[in-house]
Design an enzyme around this catalytic site. Structure first.
Site, PDB file in Angstrom:
ATOM      1  CB  VAL A   1      10.587   5.960  -7.275  1.00 20.72           C
ATOM      2  CG1 VAL A   1      11.172   6.361  -7.016  1.00 20.72           C
ATOM      3  CG2 VAL A   1       9.448   5.110  -7.445  1.00 20.72           C
ATOM      4  N   GLY A   2       7.115   6.029  -5.820  1.00 23.63           N
ATOM      5  CA  GLY A   2       5.423   6.266  -6.637  1.00 23.63           C
ATOM      6  C   GLY A   2       5.119   5.344  -7.018  1.00 23.63           C
ATOM      7  CE  LYS A   3       8.033  -0.141  -6.432  1.00 32.41           C
ATOM      8  NZ  LYS A   3       8.818   1.058  -5.501  1.00 32.41           N
TER       9      LYS A   3
ATOM     10  CB  THR B   1       1.617   6.803  -5.575  1.00 28.70           C
ATOM     11  OG1 THR B   1       2.319   6.915  -4.217  1.00 28.70           O
ATOM     12  CG2 THR B   1       0.420   7.942  -6.178  1.00 28.70           C
TER      13      THR B   1
ATOM     14  CE  LYS C   1       5.086  -4.813  -2.083  1.00 26.84           C
ATOM     15  NZ  LYS C   1       5.851  -2.993  -3.319  1.00 26.84           N
TER      16      LYS C   1
ATOM     17  CG  ASP D   1       3.996  -0.609  -0.876  1.00 24.45           C
ATOM     18  OD1 ASP D   1       3.380   0.724  -0.261  1.00 24.45           O
ATOM     19  OD2 ASP D   1       4.592  -0.596  -1.002  1.00 24.45           O
TER      20      ASP D   1
HETATM   21  N1  ATP Z   1       2.740  12.446  -6.909  1.00 22.55           N
HETATM   22  C1  ATP Z   1       2.957  12.530  -5.649  1.00 22.55           C
HETATM   23  N2  ATP Z   1       2.823  14.201  -4.629  1.00 22.55           N
HETATM   24  C2  ATP Z   1       3.235  13.662  -2.951  1.00 22.55           C
HETATM   25  N3  ATP Z   1       3.972  12.610  -2.775  1.00 22.55           N
HETATM   26  C3  ATP Z   1       3.961  11.660  -3.291  1.00 22.55           C
HETATM   27  C4  ATP Z   1       3.501  11.099  -5.005  1.00 22.55           C
HETATM   28  N4  ATP Z   1       3.370  10.372  -4.966  1.00 22.55           N
HETATM   29  C5  ATP Z   1       4.751   9.450  -4.516  1.00 22.55           C
HETATM   30  N5  ATP Z   1       3.937  10.206  -3.058  1.00 22.55           N
HETATM   31  C6  ATP Z   1       4.430   9.808  -2.308  1.00 22.55           C
HETATM   32  O1  ATP Z   1       5.390   9.163  -1.729  1.00 22.55           O
HETATM   33  C7  ATP Z   1       5.608   7.864  -0.924  1.00 22.55           C
HETATM   34  C8  ATP Z   1       6.372   6.790  -1.914  1.00 22.55           C
HETATM   35  O2  ATP Z   1       5.813   6.884  -2.547  1.00 22.55           O
HETATM   36  P1  ATP Z   1       4.715   5.255  -3.072  1.00 22.55           P
HETATM   37  O3  ATP Z   1       4.606   3.763  -1.754  1.00 22.55           O
HETATM   38  O4  ATP Z   1       3.415   5.149  -3.999  1.00 22.55           O
HETATM   39  O5  ATP Z   1       6.395   4.943  -3.157  1.00 22.55           O
HETATM   40  P2  ATP Z   1       6.500   3.003  -3.692  1.00 22.55           P
HETATM   41  O6  ATP Z   1       7.722   3.448  -5.239  1.00 22.55           O
HETATM   42  O7  ATP Z   1       5.577   2.287  -3.750  1.00 22.55           O
HETATM   43  O8  ATP Z   1       8.018   2.417  -2.254  1.00 22.55           O
HETATM   44  P3  ATP Z   1       8.149   1.039  -2.236  1.00 22.55           P
HETATM   45  O9  ATP Z   1       8.981   1.045  -2.691  1.00 22.55           O
HETATM   46  O10 ATP Z   1       7.859   1.063  -0.582  1.00 22.55           O
HETATM   47  O11 ATP Z   1       6.888  -0.034  -2.721  1.00 22.55           O
HETATM   48  C9  ATP Z   1       4.705   8.272  -0.234  1.00 22.55           C
HETATM   49  O12 ATP Z   1       4.612   8.740   1.237  1.00 22.55           O
HETATM   50  C10 ATP Z   1       3.440   8.244  -1.051  1.00 22.55           C
HETATM   51  O13 ATP Z   1       2.594   9.072  -0.807  1.00 22.55           O
HETATM   52  C1  DNN Z   2      11.194  -1.283   2.509  1.00 21.19           C
HETATM   53  C2  DNN Z   2      10.705  -0.717   1.379  1.00 21.19           C
HETATM   54  N1  DNN Z   2       9.699  -0.122   1.538  1.00 21.19           N
HETATM   55  C3  DNN Z   2      10.359  -1.220   0.052  1.00 21.19           C
HETATM   56  N2  DNN Z   2       9.592  -1.918   0.444  1.00 21.19           N
HETATM   57  C4  DNN Z   2      11.964  -2.605  -0.167  1.00 21.19           C
HETATM   58  C5  DNN Z   2      13.120  -1.560   0.124  1.00 21.19           C
HETATM   59  C6  DNN Z   2      14.093  -2.326  -1.055  1.00 21.19           C
HETATM   60  C7  DNN Z   2      15.574  -1.833  -1.352  1.00 21.19           C
HETATM   61  C8  DNN Z   2      16.129  -2.844  -1.618  1.00 21.19           C
HETATM   62  C9  DNN Z   2      18.204  -2.074  -2.105  1.00 21.19           C
HETATM   63  O1  DNN Z   2      17.630  -1.807  -3.822  1.00 21.19           O
HETATM   64  O2  DNN Z   2      18.580  -1.358  -1.986  1.00 21.19           O
HETATM   65 MG    MG Z   3       5.353   0.622  -3.408  1.00 15.14          MG
END
Ligand code: ATP
Ligand code: DNN
Ligand code: MG
Length: 215
Positions: free
Chosen positions: A17-19, A21, A41, A58
């Protein structure tokens, strides 16, 4: 920005969801203010063998946004190869994720920087071992939580479930971020207004969809 504390935990409504980012964006803003900034992380799943070592995307992004150098084992105490739920990856690797190990690493980082941004894994109740979750980790670190809401259909329910668990556990919230991850989302403004009303506060940051960021 100005309303955020110096050390905080970034959780989200789900994985992807973008954590990362948002963490990177906030770290860059703090660094631009002349502050010493480091990202953490604690638990990463999903690593690639690059340049002779296991690397997680990440962790790579958080290190790139940090302006303080720290040992990798403090920045990322636990890293597993498959991109799956961390407790499953840990069990497969024969590793027991211990909150005490993460806490000790975090305490070291906190002595080195003005700002420590700690990114979770997935959402708030993702298990880390057979008894503990990301929420337990936040409590162990005694950090306030920033909630990243990935703006897409379903996010209202996920955001409110997360906010309810944070409140039940007396985890201090330090706001939420509206991150536009779905350019096709219908009624984005109405969804945003609903979230503002239900979470009883405006987002500390609203990130527009950035086409260049999609993989
Ligand atoms: N505002 C945005 N616009 C376009 N793409 C985005 C935006 N925010 C995030 N993304 C894209 O969505 C994907 C997921 O984002 P991100 O890796 O930040 O999520 P996360 O919550 O950190 O995931 P994880 O649970 O794997 O740690 C990435 O490819 C990122 O570049
Ligand atoms: C691999 C992924 N990008 C994350 N680092 C881990 C996400 C775990 C989600 C587990 C769940 O809620 O089912
Ligand atoms: Mg992440």
């Amino acid at each position: 920005m100005q309303t955020l504390p110096r050390h905080f935990f970034v959780t989200g409504t789900d994985t992807g969801v973008g954590k990362t980012t948002v963490s990177v964006r906030l770290m860059q803003a703090f660094a631009a203010q002349g502050l010493k900034v480091i990202g953490m992380k604690p638990v990463a799943s999903g690593c690639e063998w690059l340049d002779g070592q296991w690397q997680n995307e990440d962790v790579r992004q958080l290190i790139a946004a940090s302006n303080v150098v720290a040992p990798p084992e403090w920045i990322n105490p636990y890293c597993f190869e498959p991109p799956i739920a961390p407790h499953i990856a840990a069990a497969e690797a024969g590793v027991d994720i211990q909150l005490e190990v993460i806490e000790a690493a975090y305490r070291q980082l906190a002595t080195m920087a003005d700002v420590v941004v700690v990114e979770g894994a997935g959402g708030l109740l993702v298990p880390l071992n057979s008894t503990q979750t990301i929420a337990d980790l936040i409590q162990a670190l005694a950090l306030p939580a920033l909630l990243v809401v990935g703006m897409r259909l379903g996010c209202i329910n996920h955001a409110l479930l997360t906010a309810e668990v944070l409140a039940q556990r007396n985890i201090e919230g330090c706001g939420w971020v509206a991150n536009s991850i779905d350019p096709q989302m219908s009624r984005p403004d109405e969804n945003l207004q609903t979230l503002i009303a239900c979470l009883q506060q405006p987002p500390v940051l609203t990130l527009p969809y950035q086409a260049a960021r999609t993989p």
